[in-house]
Design a protein around this motif. Structure first.
Motif, PDB file in Angstrom:
ATOM      1  N   LEU A   1     -11.342  46.878 -44.112  1.00  0.00           N
ATOM      2  CA  LEU A   1     -11.077  47.443 -42.792  1.00  0.00           C
ATOM      3  C   LEU A   1      -9.622  47.277 -42.377  1.00  0.00           C
ATOM      4  N   ARG A   2      -8.988  46.213 -42.828  1.00  0.00           N
ATOM      5  CA  ARG A   2      -7.577  46.023 -42.479  1.00  0.00           C
ATOM      6  C   ARG A   2      -6.735  47.144 -43.082  1.00  0.00           C
TER       7      ARG A   2
ATOM      8  N   HIS B   1      -6.534  58.399 -33.187  1.00  0.00           N
ATOM      9  CA  HIS B   1      -6.398  58.889 -31.832  1.00  0.00           C
ATOM     10  C   HIS B   1      -6.842  60.354 -31.783  1.00  0.00           C
TER      11      HIS B   1
ATOM     12  N   GLY C   1     -13.007  56.804 -36.812  1.00  0.00           N
ATOM     13  CA  GLY C   1     -13.217  56.073 -35.574  1.00  0.00           C
ATOM     14  C   GLY C   1     -11.968  55.392 -35.043  1.00  0.00           C
ATOM     15  N   MET C   2     -10.965  55.221 -35.903  1.00  0.00           N
ATOM     16  CA  MET C   2      -9.721  54.569 -35.493  1.00  0.00           C
ATOM     17  C   MET C   2      -8.612  55.549 -35.129  1.00  0.00           C
TER      18      MET C   2
ATOM     19  N   GLN D   1     -14.869  55.138 -41.038  1.00  0.00           N
ATOM     20  CA  GLN D   1     -14.159  54.083 -40.308  1.00  0.00           C
ATOM     21  C   GLN D   1     -12.799  54.588 -39.840  1.00  0.00           C
ATOM     22  N   LEU D   2     -12.098  55.284 -40.728  1.00  0.00           N
ATOM     23  CA  LEU D   2     -10.805  55.860 -40.352  1.00  0.00           C
ATOM     24  C   LEU D   2     -10.963  56.799 -39.162  1.00  0.00           C
TER      25      LEU D   2
ATOM     26  N   ASN E   1      -1.626  57.775 -36.619  1.00  0.00           N
ATOM     27  CA  ASN E   1      -1.469  57.865 -35.164  1.00  0.00           C
ATOM     28  C   ASN E   1       0.006  57.891 -34.764  1.00  0.00           C
TER      29      ASN E   1
ATOM     30  N   ALA F   1      -4.764  54.277 -40.419  1.00  0.00           N
ATOM     31  CA  ALA F   1      -4.986  54.916 -39.119  1.00  0.00           C
ATOM     32  C   ALA F   1      -3.773  54.750 -38.214  1.00  0.00           C
ATOM     33  N   ASP F   2      -3.202  53.560 -38.178  1.00  0.00           N
ATOM     34  CA  ASP F   2      -2.025  53.316 -37.342  1.00  0.00           C
ATOM     35  C   ASP F   2      -0.865  54.223 -37.753  1.00  0.00           C
TER      36      ASP F   2
ATOM     37  N   ALA G   1      -7.293  50.332 -41.184  1.00  0.00           N
ATOM     38  CA  ALA G   1      -6.617  50.281 -39.889  1.00  0.00           C
ATOM     39  C   ALA G   1      -5.119  50.560 -40.039  1.00  0.00           C
ATOM     40  N   THR G   2      -4.527  50.090 -41.118  1.00  0.00           N
ATOM     41  CA  THR G   2      -3.105  50.347 -41.362  1.00  0.00           C
ATOM     42  C   THR G   2      -2.854  51.836 -41.561  1.00  0.00           C
TER      43      THR G   2
END
Length: 253
Positions: A97-98, A147, A144-145, A141-142, A108, A104-105, A101-102
């Motif tokens: 997940l980390r 924007h 959902g993260m 998962q992506l 975004n 996705a960030d 999240a990277t």
């Protein structure tokens, strides 16, 4: 019906020899749009053929997350009239997940920068985004993260190769999927086995029904025969899935 497009990577050999003739053949086959790849490289060579054929290019692929200068990509997109720039592949980071999240960030952040240029950012999947994480897939998962401005271009074939139930996946992500890569085959990683849309094992009909407003982008990663004929065959099949039958048209008239 939704716009019918073709990813130009499918005809890359012809494109390198003669961009104008390549786009003319695609326009004659009934395509409304094309989706360029390697935007910065191809924008200068596609600008005039797009104008003369009347084809549009609303989406295009560019490696956003590794780009040294995003404005160069944004300028190339504007040159062709592209409104959505899609990250074509991120190979690493899907195992936890980390890492997701990277990714996705980064997407975004790209979207924030692109907004001032009037552009939308998207992500295109392969099969490796379907690692199971916390009860679902890494791609979900992506999603959902991300924007809200960031959209998805679901590659239906690679999602099937990754083990997804593609119709269930498309239904669940319908609010974020704006474009589809429509391709078919025996559902295996070897791209040379891909076949015209509607003649393989992928439930393309279910996906098209789940996201009726998404752009249909036909693609072959590889094809041993006449790729233009195969694209035309796939396009004809897609039209049967999105247009009412002739008798229904007559009744409505």
């Amino acid at each position: 019906m939704s716009a019918l497009s073709v990813q130009l990577y499918s005809v890359r050999d012809s494109l390198r020899k003669d961009p104008a003739a390549t786009l003319e053949r695609l326009a004659a086959a009934g395509f409304d749009e094309v989706e360029p790849f390697d935007l910065v490289e191809w924008a200068p060579r596609l600008e005039e053929p797009l104008r003369t054929t009347g084809l549009r290019a609303r989406t295009g692929h560019a490696s956003l997350l590794t780009a040294p200068d995003l404005p160069v990509i944004f300028d190339a997109a504007a040159r062709l009239g592209i409104t959505t720039v899609i990250e074509p592949t991120v190979r690493d980071g899907w195992q936890d997940l980390r890492g997701v999240a990277t990714i996705a960030d980064s997407l975004n952040h790209c979207a924030e920068r692109a907004s001032s240029h009037g552009l939308t950012i998207g992500y295109h999947n392969h099969w490796w985004e379907f690692t199971r994480l916390a009860g679902t897939t890494a791609l979900e998962q992506l999603a959902g993260m991300l924007h809200p401005p960031v959209v998805l271009e679901l590659d239906v074939y690679w999602a099937a190769v990754g083990g997804a139930d593609v119709t269930t996946l498309a239904t669940g992500l319908a609010g974020q999927i704006r474009h589809l890569h429509v391709k078919d085959g025996p559902i295996e990683q070897d791209p040379a086995s891909q076949v015209p849309a509607g003649t393989g094992r992928v439930d393309l009909a279910g996906v098209l029904a789940a996201v009726p407003g998404a752009t249909r982008v036909l693609e072959f990663d590889a094809y041993a025969g006449d790729v233009f004929a195969a694209l035309a065959e796939g396009a004809a099949w897609v039209r049967t899935q999105t247009e009412p039958p002739a008798d229904a048209q007559t009744e409505e008239a």
